[in-house]
Motif scaffolding. Sequence first.
Motif, PDB file in Angstrom:
ATOM      1  N   MET A  30      42.577 112.519  45.073  1.00 36.56           N
ATOM      2  CA  MET A  30      43.752 112.569  45.941  1.00 36.56           C
ATOM      3  C   MET A  30      43.746 111.391  46.886  1.00 36.56           C
ATOM      4  O   MET A  30      42.727 111.070  47.473  1.00 36.56           O
ATOM      5  CB  MET A  30      43.724 113.860  46.757  1.00 36.56           C
ATOM      6  CG  MET A  30      44.894 114.030  47.716  1.00 36.56           C
ATOM      7  SD  MET A  30      44.715 115.547  48.667  1.00 36.56           S
ATOM      8  CE  MET A  30      44.294 114.851  50.262  1.00 36.56           C
ATOM      9  N   ASN A  31      44.852 110.761  47.050  1.00 39.65           N
ATOM     10  CA  ASN A  31      44.979 109.683  48.022  1.00 39.65           C
ATOM     11  C   ASN A  31      45.386 110.296  49.352  1.00 39.65           C
ATOM     12  O   ASN A  31      46.470 110.843  49.505  1.00 39.65           O
ATOM     13  CB  ASN A  31      46.046 108.675  47.555  1.00 39.65           C
ATOM     14  CG  ASN A  31      46.200 107.522  48.537  1.00 39.65           C
ATOM     15  OD1 ASN A  31      45.601 107.523  49.615  1.00 39.65           O
ATOM     16  ND2 ASN A  31      46.992 106.544  48.161  1.00 39.65           N
ATOM     17  N   ALA A  32      44.469 110.186  50.348  1.00 40.57           N
ATOM     18  CA  ALA A  32      44.721 110.842  51.631  1.00 40.57           C
ATOM     19  C   ALA A  32      45.906 110.247  52.365  1.00 40.57           C
ATOM     20  O   ALA A  32      46.432 110.841  53.289  1.00 40.57           O
ATOM     21  CB  ALA A  32      43.465 110.757  52.499  1.00 40.57           C
ATOM     22  N   ARG A  33      46.344 109.022  51.972  1.00 38.85           N
ATOM     23  CA  ARG A  33      47.509 108.436  52.639  1.00 38.85           C
ATOM     24  C   ARG A  33      48.804 109.133  52.226  1.00 38.85           C
ATOM     25  O   ARG A  33      49.769 109.154  52.983  1.00 38.85           O
ATOM     26  CB  ARG A  33      47.635 106.941  52.289  1.00 38.85           C
ATOM     27  CG  ARG A  33      46.544 106.083  52.904  1.00 38.85           C
ATOM     28  CD  ARG A  33      46.805 104.625  52.570  1.00 38.85           C
ATOM     29  NE  ARG A  33      45.712 103.788  53.002  1.00 38.85           N
ATOM     30  CZ  ARG A  33      45.556 103.335  54.227  1.00 38.85           C
ATOM     31  NH1 ARG A  33      46.410 103.649  55.157  1.00 38.85           N
ATOM     32  NH2 ARG A  33      44.524 102.577  54.547  1.00 38.85           N
ATOM     33  N   LEU A  34      48.824 109.704  51.042  1.00 36.66           N
ATOM     34  CA  LEU A  34      50.023 110.328  50.472  1.00 36.66           C
ATOM     35  C   LEU A  34      51.132 109.291  50.282  1.00 36.66           C
ATOM     36  O   LEU A  34      51.025 108.157  50.685  1.00 36.66           O
ATOM     37  CB  LEU A  34      50.495 111.488  51.358  1.00 36.66           C
ATOM     38  CG  LEU A  34      49.413 112.543  51.712  1.00 36.66           C
ATOM     39  CD1 LEU A  34      50.019 113.609  52.612  1.00 36.66           C
ATOM     40  CD2 LEU A  34      48.846 113.178  50.459  1.00 36.66           C
ATOM     41  N   HIS A  89      45.458 118.792  57.361  1.00 35.11           N
ATOM     42  CA  HIS A  89      45.468 118.947  55.909  1.00 35.11           C
ATOM     43  C   HIS A  89      44.316 118.224  55.217  1.00 35.11           C
ATOM     44  O   HIS A  89      43.919 118.642  54.126  1.00 35.11           O
ATOM     45  CB  HIS A  89      46.812 118.468  55.344  1.00 35.11           C
ATOM     46  CG  HIS A  89      47.943 119.389  55.660  1.00 35.11           C
ATOM     47  ND1 HIS A  89      48.319 120.426  54.846  1.00 35.11           N
ATOM     48  CD2 HIS A  89      48.766 119.444  56.744  1.00 35.11           C
ATOM     49  CE1 HIS A  89      49.326 121.075  55.384  1.00 35.11           C
ATOM     50  NE2 HIS A  89      49.628 120.499  56.538  1.00 35.11           N
ATOM     51  N   VAL A  90      43.798 117.144  55.818  1.00 34.98           N
ATOM     52  CA  VAL A  90      42.659 116.445  55.209  1.00 34.98           C
ATOM     53  C   VAL A  90      41.351 116.981  55.774  1.00 34.98           C
ATOM     54  O   VAL A  90      40.457 117.400  55.037  1.00 34.98           O
ATOM     55  CB  VAL A  90      42.767 114.921  55.427  1.00 34.98           C
ATOM     56  CG1 VAL A  90      41.548 114.216  54.846  1.00 34.98           C
ATOM     57  CG2 VAL A  90      44.036 114.388  54.764  1.00 34.98           C
ATOM     58  N   GLN A 114      27.968 109.493  54.632  1.00 37.01           N
ATOM     59  CA  GLN A 114      29.245 109.381  55.328  1.00 37.01           C
ATOM     60  C   GLN A 114      30.384 109.189  54.326  1.00 37.01           C
ATOM     61  O   GLN A 114      31.458 109.793  54.451  1.00 37.01           O
ATOM     62  CB  GLN A 114      29.192 108.216  56.320  1.00 37.01           C
ATOM     63  CG  GLN A 114      28.237 108.475  57.480  1.00 37.01           C
ATOM     64  CD  GLN A 114      27.928 107.214  58.274  1.00 37.01           C
ATOM     65  OE1 GLN A 114      27.941 106.111  57.740  1.00 37.01           O
ATOM     66  NE2 GLN A 114      27.630 107.378  59.548  1.00 37.01           N
ATOM     67  N   VAL A 115      30.135 108.356  53.345  1.00 37.45           N
ATOM     68  CA  VAL A 115      31.152 108.125  52.315  1.00 37.45           C
ATOM     69  C   VAL A 115      31.337 109.373  51.460  1.00 37.45           C
ATOM     70  O   VAL A 115      32.468 109.756  51.121  1.00 37.45           O
ATOM     71  CB  VAL A 115      30.771 106.903  51.460  1.00 37.45           C
ATOM     72  CG1 VAL A 115      31.641 106.821  50.203  1.00 37.45           C
ATOM     73  CG2 VAL A 115      30.893 105.626  52.274  1.00 37.45           C
ATOM     74  N   ALA A 116      30.232 110.039  51.123  1.00 40.68           N
ATOM     75  CA  ALA A 116      30.339 111.252  50.309  1.00 40.68           C
ATOM     76  C   ALA A 116      31.163 112.318  51.022  1.00 40.68           C
ATOM     77  O   ALA A 116      31.966 113.022  50.395  1.00 40.68           O
ATOM     78  CB  ALA A 116      28.941 111.795  49.995  1.00 40.68           C
ATOM     79  N   VAL A 135      39.431 111.293  50.778  1.00 39.63           N
ATOM     80  CA  VAL A 135      39.663 109.976  51.373  1.00 39.63           C
ATOM     81  C   VAL A 135      38.976 108.924  50.501  1.00 39.63           C
ATOM     82  O   VAL A 135      37.835 109.089  50.077  1.00 39.63           O
ATOM     83  CB  VAL A 135      39.107 109.926  52.822  1.00 39.63           C
ATOM     84  CG1 VAL A 135      39.284 108.538  53.411  1.00 39.63           C
ATOM     85  CG2 VAL A 135      39.807 110.964  53.688  1.00 39.63           C
ATOM     86  N   ARG A 136      39.667 107.803  50.273  1.00 33.29           N
ATOM     87  CA  ARG A 136      39.125 106.737  49.420  1.00 33.29           C
ATOM     88  C   ARG A 136      38.175 105.887  50.256  1.00 33.29           C
ATOM     89  O   ARG A 136      38.601 105.069  51.073  1.00 33.29           O
ATOM     90  CB  ARG A 136      40.249 105.888  48.854  1.00 33.29           C
ATOM     91  CG  ARG A 136      41.305 106.691  48.095  1.00 33.29           C
ATOM     92  CD  ARG A 136      42.460 105.807  47.649  1.00 33.29           C
ATOM     93  NE  ARG A 136      43.081 105.114  48.773  1.00 33.29           N
ATOM     94  CZ  ARG A 136      44.061 104.219  48.647  1.00 33.29           C
ATOM     95  NH1 ARG A 136      44.515 103.910  47.438  1.00 33.29           N
ATOM     96  NH2 ARG A 136      44.575 103.629  49.702  1.00 33.29           N
TER      97      ARG A 136
END
Length: 613
Positions: free
Chosen positions: A1-5, A17-18, A79-81, A88-89
């Motif tokens: 999912m792209n968190a930016r939408l 929502h994120v 942190q990335v995981a 989030v990308r």
Amino acid sequence: MNARLDARPDAEHLLQHVWGYPAFRGMQRDVVDHVAAGGDALVLMPTGGGKSLCYQIPALLRAGIGVVVSPLIALMQDQVAALEELGVRAAFLNSTLDAATVQDVQQRARRGELDLLYMAPERLLSESGLRLLGQCRIALFAIDEAHCVSQWGHDFRPEYGQLAVLRERWPEVPRIALTATADVPTRQEIAERLLRDGRAFVSSFDRPNIRYRVVEKRDGRAQLLNFIRTEHAGDCGVVYCLSRNTVEEVAAMLAGHGIRALPYHAGLPAAQRASHLRRFLDEDGVVMVATIAFGMGIDKPDVRFVAHLDMPRSIEGYFQETGRAGRDGLPAQAWMAYGLSDVVQQRRLIELSEADDAYKRLSSSKLDAMLALAEAADCRRVRLLGYFDEASGPCGNCDNCLNPPELVDATESAQKLLSCIYRCRQTSGTSFAATHIIDVLRGKRSEKVERHNHHALSTFGIGADLSEQDWRQLLRQLAAQHLVEVDPAHFNVLHLTESSREVLRGARRIHLKRQEPAAAGKRRASSTPRPVAQALAADDLALFEALRAWRSGVAREHGVPAYVVLPDSTLQAIALARPGDLDALRSISGVGDKKRDSYGAALLDIMARHAGA
């Protein structure tokens, strides 16, 4: 999912929502709005206060990639995981990656396929790192652990000073500098080096869930073992020691008594350090015994205690280290054993350092503040917050508030001690260490006392009414207040100072906390219940444990720490609320859209099976 939408969301939408949180805390929203609008910011929030959201959400709101400068390579992966679990990308660039992975991350960054990129300062400042950033559209720069930029701070790192290049090369890109600990001079240096007309956001430094506690060091290792066994059996914790040898010895001692303890210091092989860190982050109930080389950026939320077997050299360091406890907001403890050896050791380290006189004076001032905190008879939290210019009232949750110490006037005893130091030197032409001085005071005719004819002194036996422990406690306070100097270069002999005369003349009073009986430290602190057990009834606790077991399996499958899947605080909330469908589950704090979609069915199944058991 792209968190930016597809349609760019607002800050509240992303938060709910994120990340799955119902509302911003404290000044988070003000920081997010300021940085998202293009402003520079200095953010001071205590560990666990939610600093990361202050740059993560603006990075998603602004066009381009958010670049995060983080000094601890080992934790970037987690942190990335955690961000990837949210949809989030995110990616990181550091020396642990192979060439193919580095190339893939760089290509994703150039194509605009990343929301956040974590980089070590050395990697960012390299020729290839700066060239990569020049090829990307950058949303913001976030400099984490920004206190590292200050040469006057407690954790100076030279490469941080070079980060001024970000302001010079990308003046239009907002920069946000974040730290949990910085006094006023350090804040000014951060702003001057890293920001341009930056706005300071300083939240409360208070961590009300942490109980601060200092015990007199008698047998530090035995006291530590008793503390863990009686108050934190099975809990995750961190134990800080000053030397590498002590770290290894204490870890072995704890492990020998059935505690899952691991050593961590810069002298261990890199593979062993990485393995121990991985176990600490991934497993429940591990106790890490470490030097201060361990801990910066630790995100593990369920650390229930931080113990100091040696006193830190400054309140900044102490606050930073103790702040690694209780990041989930549940009760935690900051425990420290403190004795005369800590005073002597820290003063000696300052004197032996190769720093200039100005830095030594600053270090001595910071040490004096730490000593005052350790010796305090009033609320420790008031003193701790006061150091950061924050006014507060008694907390009701530190050792001195819960068990107010009785103060006694020890001026006469101090005069006896100072007089004995003076007369022993006057008659023998040399100085003596604490053991000999106390023998004279207590009237003990040791071989050394008789050899120097000190049994004939007027001070011989005038302190027989006090125990050796009483005299050592008094000596520790006199040393902490610069009324006595301990010379570590010459067998720890004692010297009077110019200030000693004030006490001898009666112009300065000395007050001490009355000694607790030695056995008092062996009782369990009944006012420190285990944080989950206190909140859950038996049936809810059984469900909580079932949820934790499921989470462990998911974490192993995904190759991430358990708290990255869902933290204890969220599992506890689920066990209490027992949501009956996905919409109700989504209302639990910490459950965003992605985690509801990924784990909702499994969580509902566990609750249904538990209800039918």
